[in-house]
Write an enzyme that holds these catalytic residues in place. Structure first.
Site, mmCIF file in Angstrom:
data_model
loop_
_atom_site.group_PDB
_atom_site.id
_atom_site.type_symbol
_atom_site.label_atom_id
_atom_site.label_comp_id
_atom_site.label_asym_id
_atom_site.label_seq_id
_atom_site.Cartn_x
_atom_site.Cartn_y
_atom_site.Cartn_z
ATOM 1 N N LYS A 188 0.814 -1.287 -0.016
ATOM 2 C CA LYS A 188 0.008 -0.060 -0.026
ATOM 3 C C LYS A 188 0.804 1.159 0.062
ATOM 4 C CE LYS A 188 -2.583 -0.252 3.524
ATOM 5 N NZ LYS A 188 -2.257 -1.646 4.299
ATOM 6 N N ARG A 194 -10.282 1.720 9.997
ATOM 7 C CA ARG A 194 -9.918 0.407 10.175
ATOM 8 C C ARG A 194 -11.195 -0.552 10.647
ATOM 9 N NH1 ARG A 194 -4.310 -0.591 10.465
ATOM 10 N NH2 ARG A 194 -3.322 1.481 10.775
ATOM 11 N N ARG A 254 12.105 -9.971 3.277
ATOM 12 C CA ARG A 254 12.402 -8.699 3.735
ATOM 13 C C ARG A 254 13.568 -8.834 4.688
ATOM 14 N NH1 ARG A 254 7.084 -5.839 6.537
ATOM 15 N NH2 ARG A 254 5.890 -5.769 4.457
ATOM 16 N N ARG A 314 13.942 -9.532 10.710
ATOM 17 C CA ARG A 314 13.294 -9.196 11.902
ATOM 18 C C ARG A 314 12.831 -10.394 12.504
ATOM 19 N NH1 ARG A 314 9.086 -4.530 11.247
ATOM 20 N NH2 ARG A 314 7.789 -5.579 12.587
#
Ligand SMILES: [Zn+2]
Length: 226
Positions: free
Chosen positions: A19, A94, A133, A168
Site C-alpha cells: 500500500k 480500520r 524482507r 526481523r
C-alpha cells in the site's frame, strides 16, 4: 490530471500488500496527496499541540488513542490542505465505526468519498514477500530491502552503510499468518460496509505500479462522472 476538485480515496490491503508503494506512486505520478493518520498523530505530538498532548497521554499510558481524537486531528489536518488534489487515506478507517465517523466528517468538509480501493494479494504471496524482507542492522540506518524485489548490490550487505542485514525476529511465518487472520477478521465488515455504498473496487496485480495506474484510471472516471 488535477480535476480541480478533490475526492477521498481509501486504500485498503493486508500487511505486505504494498500500500505504501502504491500510495507514493499515486502521489508522484498522479499528483495526489497522502493522508496518513499515523504521521498526523506523530507530528501533532512532536509539535505538542493540544490534541497532540492528549494523544500522547493515552500512548504513554499504553492505550490506544481514542477515535474521536484521531478524527479531530484528521479534520484539522484536512481543512488546512490543498483541496484541489485527490487525497489518499492510508491506514484509516480500520473498522465500520471509523468508516461511519469518516463519512460524517467528509460530509461536513464537503469532500466526496470517491473510491475504496482494496488491494488483494494471496496469503502465500504475502508471506513470501514479508519473509524476504531484510533490514539493515545499523540502528541509525535501518534501510529496508527485499531479496526478491529490491535486493542489495552485495547479498546481505546494506547498500547505504555496508552493515550486515538482518531478518526481523518478529516476522516468522506463524506471526505473519496470525497478523493476516486478524486483518481479514477486522476488514471483512469494513468491505461489506463499503460494498453497500457501491464505491468498492478490488485490485490484484503483482506489480504495484500497475495497481496505481488502475486506481488512477478509476479516480479519473469518478471525476468525469461528477
Ligand atoms: Zn544500512
Amino acid at each position: 490530471m488535477s480535476s480541480g476538485r478533490s475526492n477521498v480515496i481509501i486504500l485498503l490491503g493486508p500487511p505486505g500488500a504494498g500500500k505504501g508503494t502504491i500510495a507514493s506512486d499515486l502521489v508522484d505520478r498522479y499528483e495526489m496527496t497522502t493522508v496518513s493518520t499515523g504521521n498526523i498523530l506523530r507530528s501533532a505530538m512532536k509539535r505538542q499541540t493540544e490534541l497532540g498532548k492528549k494523544a500522547k497521554s493515552y500512548m504513554d499510558a499504553g492505550s490506544l488513542v481514542p477515535d474521536e481524537i484521531v478524527l479531530e486531528l484528521l479534520v484539522s489536518h484536512i481543512s488546512q490542505m490543498d483541496l484541489s488534489r485527490n487525497l489518499i487515506l492510508d491506514g484509516y478507517p480500520r473498522n465500520v465505526a471509523q468508516a461511519r465517523s469518516l463519512s460524517t466528517l467528509l460530509g461536513k468538509l464537503g469532500i466526496p468519498l470517491g473510491l475504496v480501493a482494496n488491494v488483494e494479494v494471496d496469503d502465500s504471496e504475502l508471506i513470501e514477500r514479508i519473509l524476504s524482507r531484510r533490514t539493515c542492522s545499523k540502528s541509525d540506518c535501518q534501510a529496508v530491502y527485499n531479496t526478491r524485489y529490491s535486493p542489495t548490490k552485495q547479498p546481505g550487505i546494506c547498500d547505504r552503510c555496508q552493515s550486515p542485514l538482518i531478518t526481523r525476529s518478529d516476522e516468522t511465518e506463524e506471526v505473519i499468518q496470525h497478523r493476516l487472520r486478524v486483518y481479514q477478521e477486522q476488514t471483512q465488515p469494513l468491505l461489506s460496509h463499503y460494498k453497500s455504498t457501491n464505491l468498492l473496487r478490488h485490485y490484484s496485480h503483482k506489480d504495484s505500479s500497475v495497481i496505481a495506474d488502475l486506481v488512477a484510471k478509476d479516480v479519473e472516471k469518478i471525476n468525469v462522472e461528477i
